[in-house]
Write a protein that holds these residues in place. Structure first.
Motif, PDB file in Angstrom:
ATOM      1  N   VAL A  12     -12.783   4.517   7.983  1.00  0.00           N
ATOM      2  CA  VAL A  12     -11.800   3.543   7.514  1.00  0.00           C
ATOM      3  C   VAL A  12     -11.001   4.141   6.362  1.00  0.00           C
ATOM      4  O   VAL A  12     -11.539   4.857   5.518  1.00  0.00           O
ATOM      5  N   PHE A  13      -9.705   3.869   6.375  1.00  0.00           N
ATOM      6  CA  PHE A  13      -8.857   4.210   5.236  1.00  0.00           C
ATOM      7  C   PHE A  13      -8.796   2.981   4.334  1.00  0.00           C
ATOM      8  O   PHE A  13      -8.224   1.959   4.709  1.00  0.00           O
ATOM      9  N   LEU A  14      -9.380   3.102   3.158  1.00  0.00           N
ATOM     10  CA  LEU A  14      -9.447   1.959   2.246  1.00  0.00           C
ATOM     11  C   LEU A  14      -8.095   1.678   1.593  1.00  0.00           C
ATOM     12  O   LEU A  14      -7.698   0.522   1.437  1.00  0.00           O
ATOM     13  N   GLY A  15      -7.391   2.725   1.203  1.00  0.00           N
ATOM     14  CA  GLY A  15      -6.079   2.555   0.582  1.00  0.00           C
ATOM     15  C   GLY A  15      -6.152   2.415  -0.929  1.00  0.00           C
ATOM     16  O   GLY A  15      -7.178   2.042  -1.495  1.00  0.00           O
ATOM     17  N   ASP A  16      -5.039   2.729  -1.582  1.00  0.00           N
ATOM     18  CA  ASP A  16      -5.019   2.728  -3.048  1.00  0.00           C
ATOM     19  C   ASP A  16      -5.157   1.335  -3.648  1.00  0.00           C
ATOM     20  O   ASP A  16      -5.780   1.160  -4.699  1.00  0.00           O
ATOM     21  N   ARG A  56       2.538   3.849   3.919  1.00  0.00           N
ATOM     22  CA  ARG A  56       3.454   2.908   3.281  1.00  0.00           C
ATOM     23  C   ARG A  56       3.910   1.784   4.207  1.00  0.00           C
ATOM     24  O   ARG A  56       4.619   0.873   3.780  1.00  0.00           O
ATOM     25  N   CYS A  57       3.502   1.851   5.464  1.00  0.00           N
ATOM     26  CA  CYS A  57       3.813   0.769   6.405  1.00  0.00           C
ATOM     27  C   CYS A  57       2.875  -0.422   6.218  1.00  0.00           C
ATOM     28  O   CYS A  57       3.082  -1.483   6.813  1.00  0.00           O
ATOM     29  N   VAL A  80       0.859  -1.189   0.000  1.00  0.00           N
ATOM     30  CA  VAL A  80       0.000   0.000   0.000  1.00  0.00           C
ATOM     31  C   VAL A  80       0.894   1.238   0.000  1.00  0.00           C
ATOM     32  O   VAL A  80       1.873   1.308   0.739  1.00  0.00           O
ATOM     33  N   MET A  81       0.548   2.211  -0.824  1.00  0.00           N
ATOM     34  CA  MET A  81       1.319   3.454  -0.884  1.00  0.00           C
ATOM     35  C   MET A  81       0.525   4.652  -0.372  1.00  0.00           C
ATOM     36  O   MET A  81       1.091   5.598   0.165  1.00  0.00           O
ATOM     37  N   GLN A  82      -0.798   4.606  -0.534  1.00  0.00           N
ATOM     38  CA  GLN A  82      -1.651   5.710  -0.090  1.00  0.00           C
ATOM     39  C   GLN A  82      -2.800   5.172   0.749  1.00  0.00           C
ATOM     40  O   GLN A  82      -3.398   4.153   0.404  1.00  0.00           O
ATOM     41  N   THR A 127      -5.051  -0.235 -13.218  1.00  0.00           N
ATOM     42  CA  THR A 127      -5.714   0.852 -12.492  1.00  0.00           C
ATOM     43  C   THR A 127      -4.776   1.501 -11.482  1.00  0.00           C
ATOM     44  O   THR A 127      -4.759   2.725 -11.322  1.00  0.00           O
ATOM     45  N   LEU A 128      -3.985   0.671 -10.825  1.00  0.00           N
ATOM     46  CA  LEU A 128      -3.074   1.165  -9.787  1.00  0.00           C
ATOM     47  C   LEU A 128      -1.945   2.000 -10.389  1.00  0.00           C
ATOM     48  O   LEU A 128      -1.475   2.963  -9.777  1.00  0.00           O
TER      49      LEU A 128
END
Length: 240
Positions: free
Chosen positions: A40-44, A98-99, A13-15, A123-124
């Motif tokens: 919730v943070f879904l993430g990229d 990024r962790c 995960v980067m974002q 897409t990513l």
């Protein structure tokens, strides 16, 4: 990792964004003003996975986040696939986006799984298997980086090969129709152009554009094929 009708992949995960909500039923919702709903943070990565599923049910969380909005598990189904995503941190105590990494489990036919994975990477816009902290990533996933690359690329190549075979089949039909119908020259030229566009889209990992181009080519081929006219004529005669 392949197991019959199941694929297991791991992604960096980067974002952390988009930030969304979980309603009282555990379903994912767009961020609103409700104070009752958990955030919730879904993430990229997860965002790309859900986008690549196409039309699907509302994702449901099987493990909701507590104080850490980026640690969770969810499930989601489409017509052909079922997906489970686990989000957790693997270094730095989860202090930064990024962790985190995602474990992605995909259930369904190989063709559908491959296409989904192909679209995830497209897409990513980056290689999801490339980790920020390699040793920690390998330790938490139980796989080395070569194995991660192979697991992703095997599915991506399968999807590409299937789309390439579709292009080759239509190209073969165009070749067989050349010189058969003098009135169909422009239609065959149109089919050639569409197939060229399909190849360009395939090299760009743009599967939706490949499908659109193949559809245009197929339509031109159908119109150019004199057998199609015969079938249509027979149907009209039967109706009369």
């Amino acid at each position: 990792m392949e197991n019959g009708s199941k694929s297991i992949l791991f992604a960096q995960v980067m974002q952390g964004k988009p930030r969304m909500e979980i309603n009282e039923d555990g379903l994912l919702e767009v961020l609103g003003k409700s104070k009752k709903n958990r955030k919730v943070f879904l993430g990229d990565v997860a965002k790309s996975v859900l986008h690549s599923l196409g039309s699907h049910e509302t994702p449901k969380f099987t493990d909701e986040p507590n104080w850490d909005e980026q640690r969770w598990e969810l499930e989601c189904k489409s017509n052909d696939l079922k997906i489970k995503i686990h989000s957790g941190h693997y270094w730095g105590f989860g202090l930064f986006s990024r962790c985190f990494y995602n474990k992605i489990e995909i259930y369904g036919p190989l063709s559908a799984r491959s296409r989904c994975v192909h679209d995830i990477v497209s897409t990513l816009g980056r290689n999801p298997w490339e980790a920020v902290m390699v040793k920690s990533f390998e330790r938490v996933t139980g796989l080395n980086m070569v194995e991660h690359l192979e697991n992703w690329n095997t599915l991506i190549k399968h999807a590409k090969n299937e789309m390439n075979e579709q292009i080759l089949r239509l190209e073969d039909k165009v070749r067989k129709l050349r010189g058969v119908n003098e009135d169909a020259v422009e239609l065959l030229q149109s089919a050639d152009l569409s197939l060229e566009e399909a190849r360009t889209a395939l090299s760009d990992r743009n599967a939706p554009a490949v499908e659109r181009a193949l559809s245009r080519a197929s339509n031109s081929i159908i119109q150019a094929d004199p057998k199609t006219e015969l079938v249509t004529t027979d149907i009209l005669l039967d109706e009369d």
